[in-house]
Every structure is written in structure tokens, then in C-alpha cells.
Scaffold this motif. Structure first.
Motif, PDB file in Angstrom:
ATOM      1  N   THR A   1       0.837  -1.203   0.000  1.00  0.00           N
ATOM      2  CA  THR A   1       0.000   0.000   0.000  1.00  0.00           C
ATOM      3  C   THR A   1       0.865   1.244   0.000  1.00  0.00           C
ATOM      4  O   THR A   1       1.837   1.339   0.732  1.00  0.00           O
ATOM      5  CB  THR A   1      -0.913   0.019   1.243  1.00  0.00           C
ATOM      6  N   ASP A   2       0.493   2.192  -0.840  1.00  0.00           N
ATOM      7  CA  ASP A   2       1.146   3.496  -0.899  1.00  0.00           C
ATOM      8  C   ASP A   2       0.026   4.527  -0.958  1.00  0.00           C
ATOM      9  O   ASP A   2      -0.322   5.004  -2.042  1.00  0.00           O
ATOM     10  CB  ASP A   2       2.074   3.564  -2.117  1.00  0.00           C
TER      11      ASP A   2
ATOM     12  N   ARG B   1      -3.672   1.912  -4.225  1.00  0.00           N
ATOM     13  CA  ARG B   1      -3.559   0.476  -3.978  1.00  0.00           C
ATOM     14  C   ARG B   1      -3.435  -0.188  -5.345  1.00  0.00           C
ATOM     15  O   ARG B   1      -4.209   0.097  -6.247  1.00  0.00           O
ATOM     16  CB  ARG B   1      -4.792  -0.031  -3.248  1.00  0.00           C
TER      17      ARG B   1
END
Length: 85
Positions: free
Chosen positions: A58-59, A63
Motif C-alpha cells: 500500500t502506498d 492500492r
């Protein structure tokens, strides 16, 4: 010939649960749309499918899911290539 294409599906949303739901929906739509597709006449339909997928780290607020599309097509003879004459 058997080919594989890497697909990256990305969803953006501030809410992590909604973001994951959207990413999973994108994966389902892509898998259902491509399953048994002849890819515009270039592939053997019964051999086309999303072979695998994996959630990426996750960033936030993004996603990503990486999926692998696998398909097959025919070539002419032992020395046949997918070239147009």
C-alpha cells in the motif's frame, strides 16, 4: 506460442477499505472481461485468462494489484514467426 502480459491495476481513495474494494473490483472486471477472449482475433479464446495476481504494498492513497494475463496463439510450421508478410 504462449505469452504472458503483466497488468497493473490501480485504485485511489483516501479510505483504505474503499480503496481495496475498488482495486478488487477492477481485478474482477479485468479477469471477467479477458477470460476466454480472442483479444481481437489474435489469440485462442479458450487459452486466454488471468493466470495469477498479487496485492502490491500500500502506498496511500493508492492500492495496486499486479495480474498476469496468459494467452496462446498459433504460428505456422516449425520456423513460423508472428510476422506479417
Amino acid at each position: 506460442m504462449t505469452c504472458q502480459i503483466s497488468l497493473t491495476l490501480m485504485a485511489r481513495h483516501e479510505d483504505p477499505e474503499i480503496r481495496d474494494d475498488i482495486a478488487e473490483l477492477l481485478l474482477n472486471v479485468a479477469a471477467n472481461s479477458l477470460w476466454r477472449s480472442n483479444l481481437g482475433g489474435a489469440a485462442i479464446a479458450s487459452k486466454t485468462r488471468v493466470r495469477s495476481w498479487a496485492w502490491q504494498p500500500t502506498d496511500a492513497p493508492e492500492r495496486r494489484i499486479k495480474a498476469v494475463l496468459e494467452y496462446q496463439y498459433l504460428v505456422d510450421g516449425l520456423t513460423g514467426f508472428n510476422t506479417i508478410e
